[in-house]
Design a protein around this motif. Structure first.
Motif, mmCIF file in Angstrom:
data_model
loop_
_atom_site.group_PDB
_atom_site.id
_atom_site.type_symbol
_atom_site.label_atom_id
_atom_site.label_comp_id
_atom_site.label_asym_id
_atom_site.label_seq_id
_atom_site.Cartn_x
_atom_site.Cartn_y
_atom_site.Cartn_z
ATOM 1 N N PHE A 184 0.820 -1.074 0.023
ATOM 2 C CA PHE A 184 0.058 -0.112 -0.080
ATOM 3 C C PHE A 184 0.924 1.237 -0.104
ATOM 4 C CE2 PHE A 184 -3.944 -2.649 1.775
ATOM 5 C CZ PHE A 184 -4.299 -2.559 0.715
ATOM 6 N N HIS A 185 1.811 1.062 0.704
ATOM 7 C CA HIS A 185 2.865 2.377 0.878
ATOM 8 C C HIS A 185 3.607 2.558 -0.223
ATOM 9 C CE1 HIS A 185 5.604 5.311 2.507
ATOM 10 N NE2 HIS A 185 6.508 4.582 2.180
ATOM 11 N N ARG A 186 3.910 1.588 -0.985
ATOM 12 C CA ARG A 186 4.843 1.741 -2.266
ATOM 13 C C ARG A 186 3.786 2.439 -3.449
ATOM 14 N NH1 ARG A 186 8.043 -4.097 -2.590
ATOM 15 N NH2 ARG A 186 9.693 -3.339 -0.863
ATOM 16 N N PHE A 187 2.641 1.747 -3.486
ATOM 17 C CA PHE A 187 1.671 2.439 -4.366
ATOM 18 C C PHE A 187 1.260 3.587 -4.258
ATOM 19 C CE2 PHE A 187 -2.840 2.890 -5.919
ATOM 20 C CZ PHE A 187 -2.486 2.650 -7.345
ATOM 21 N N GLU A 188 1.140 3.995 -2.701
ATOM 22 C CA GLU A 188 0.838 5.562 -2.609
ATOM 23 C C GLU A 188 2.064 6.244 -3.030
ATOM 24 O OE1 GLU A 188 -0.758 9.215 -0.734
ATOM 25 O OE2 GLU A 188 -1.384 7.120 -1.443
ATOM 26 N N VAL A 189 3.348 6.040 -2.754
ATOM 27 C CA VAL A 189 4.432 6.781 -3.258
ATOM 28 C C VAL A 189 4.466 6.757 -4.846
ATOM 29 C CG1 VAL A 189 6.965 6.829 -3.204
ATOM 30 C CG2 VAL A 189 5.863 6.056 -1.428
ATOM 31 N N PHE A 190 4.278 5.934 -5.624
ATOM 32 C CA PHE A 190 4.187 5.840 -6.993
ATOM 33 C C PHE A 190 3.064 6.725 -7.583
ATOM 34 C CE2 PHE A 190 1.960 3.812 -10.698
ATOM 35 C CZ PHE A 190 3.025 4.031 -11.703
ATOM 36 N N SER A 191 1.821 6.622 -6.691
ATOM 37 C CA SER A 191 0.874 7.484 -7.249
ATOM 38 C C SER A 191 0.976 8.999 -6.993
ATOM 39 C CB SER A 191 -0.622 6.929 -6.533
ATOM 40 O OG SER A 191 -0.699 5.833 -6.744
ATOM 41 N N VAL A 192 1.485 9.100 -5.772
ATOM 42 C CA VAL A 192 1.718 10.550 -5.764
ATOM 43 C C VAL A 192 2.940 11.381 -6.748
ATOM 44 C CG1 VAL A 192 2.884 12.280 -4.101
ATOM 45 C CG2 VAL A 192 1.391 10.726 -3.127
ATOM 46 N N LEU A 193 3.863 10.420 -6.980
ATOM 47 C CA LEU A 193 4.808 10.889 -7.986
ATOM 48 C C LEU A 193 4.167 11.061 -9.406
ATOM 49 C CD1 LEU A 193 7.800 8.701 -7.114
ATOM 50 C CD2 LEU A 193 7.539 11.164 -6.757
ATOM 51 N N VAL A 194 3.324 10.328 -9.678
ATOM 52 C CA VAL A 194 2.684 10.454 -10.723
ATOM 53 C C VAL A 194 1.552 11.531 -10.973
ATOM 54 C CG1 VAL A 194 0.926 9.454 -12.521
ATOM 55 C CG2 VAL A 194 2.716 8.024 -11.479
#
Length: 339
Positions: free
Chosen positions: A56-66
């Motif tokens: 969940f945390h990795r997906f959140e970081v990826f989403s925020v970057l995008v």
């Protein structure tokens, strides 16, 4: 550099999808926004969140970057917007950043960066702001854009209705407080406490957790319930009327474009493509669009036939001077067929 900025604007701006890359990015962003909302919901389930916290945390970081790259690209290319007149490099971008959609783009990524900068304050409550990412779908949904358009157009009327409703809540809370305070000091301890009963009663929800027991209180409750029926329903009526008018306006806009396309009596491939793009942008179904097109074509053919018959009558009158009854009979027969 200007060409790259213009291309970036055309790719990111919905409704101007001449590039395949723009359509791919749209689909990717729609999927990413939908997954973000789903993951925020799934994180509230302890059984799922405990086992997949790292993912969940990795997906959140990826989403925020995008979303951050998307926001920066939109701000950078905003000066290419001719309709909103954002041509000034600095103030044009500032005006864009203050638009509702740009503010939503900023709010959905802000909690992540604030949690990295501010460490002494518990900002977990701001994680709920991630659910606002669902409003990013407004760019890609004609229904959501129609809702925002109706809310903006009917803002004055809705604000007036909500003001009247708020005043009625205050009056109802005050009356029920003075009628029930002595009999139920714990339940109706103050006017703000009585507002809960007023809201539940006026919206016809009626939980039944708080009820008047005195004769005066019951009389007040009856009067308030009857008076509030029309007032509470007024904002919904305004929204329904606004939706109906917005849909009619979209149909009129599409009809005007159809009339332009059928001026020559034929809809070629270029005109058909333009009409299809307009139909999708306005959120009109294929069935409605086909009905509008056929109705306008029939009307155009009828007008052309009437015009041709009138011209034929003038030509016959000019050439034969009404000396040919057979020709006149033929024209009258054609006129009857045309009707």
């Amino acid at each position: 550099m200007n060409n790259i900025r213009k291309l970036t604007y055309e790719i990111l701006e919905i409704g101007n999808k001449q590039h395949m890359l723009g359509r791919v990015i749209d689909i990717f962003l729609i999927a990413l926004i939908s997954l973000n909302v789903l993951f925020v919901i799934l994180e509230t389930l302890p059984s799922i969140s405990a086992d997949n916290h790292l993912w969940f945390h990795r997906f959140e970081v990826f989403s925020v970057l995008v979303f951050t790259l998307e926001y920066i690209a939109r701000v950078w290319s905003a000066v290419e917007d001719d309709e909103r007149n954002h041509h000034q490099p600095f103030w044009g971008r500032i005006r864009y950043m203050l638009t509702p959609m740009a503010l939503i783009d900023l709010i959905v990524i802000l909690p992540f960066y604030l949690s990295m900068v501010i460490t002494g304050i518990d900002l977990r409550f701001m994680r709920v702001l991630r659910l606002l990412r669902v409003f990013k779908l407004t760019r890609y949904s004609s229904s959501m854009s129609l809702l925002l358009q109706v809310l903006h157009r009917e803002s004055r009327s809705i604000s007036a209705a909500l003001f009247v409703l708020f005043m009625l809540i205050i009056v109802a809370s005050s009356l029920i407080y003075f009628a029930e305070h002595k009999a139920q000091p714990d339940v109706f301890s103050s006017i703000p406490a009585a507002m809960w009963w007023s809201i539940v009663t006026m919206t016809t929800v009626g939980y039944g957790d708080v009820i008047p027991i005195t004769a005066m209180g019951k009389i007040m409750a009856s009067i308030i319930s009857i008076m509030s029926l029309g007032i509470v329903a007024l904002p919904a009526g305004l929204l329904a009327s606004g939706f109906s008018e917005a849909l009619r306006q979209r149909r009129r806009t599409y009809e005007k474009m159809v009339n332009l396309a059928i001026q020559d009596g034929v809809v070629d491939s270029v005109e058909d493509k333009a009409l299809n793009q307009m139909r999708k942008a306005l959120g009109i179904s294929k069935e409605d669009a086909a009905h509008i097109l056929h109705s306008n074509l029939d009307q155009k053919l009828e007008q052309d036939m009437q015009h041709d018959l009138a011209q034929l009558r003038k030509e016959i009158d000019a050439v034969l001077h009404d000396h040919c009854p057979h020709c006149n009979h033929a024209v009258k027969w054609l006129e009857r067929r045309a009707r």
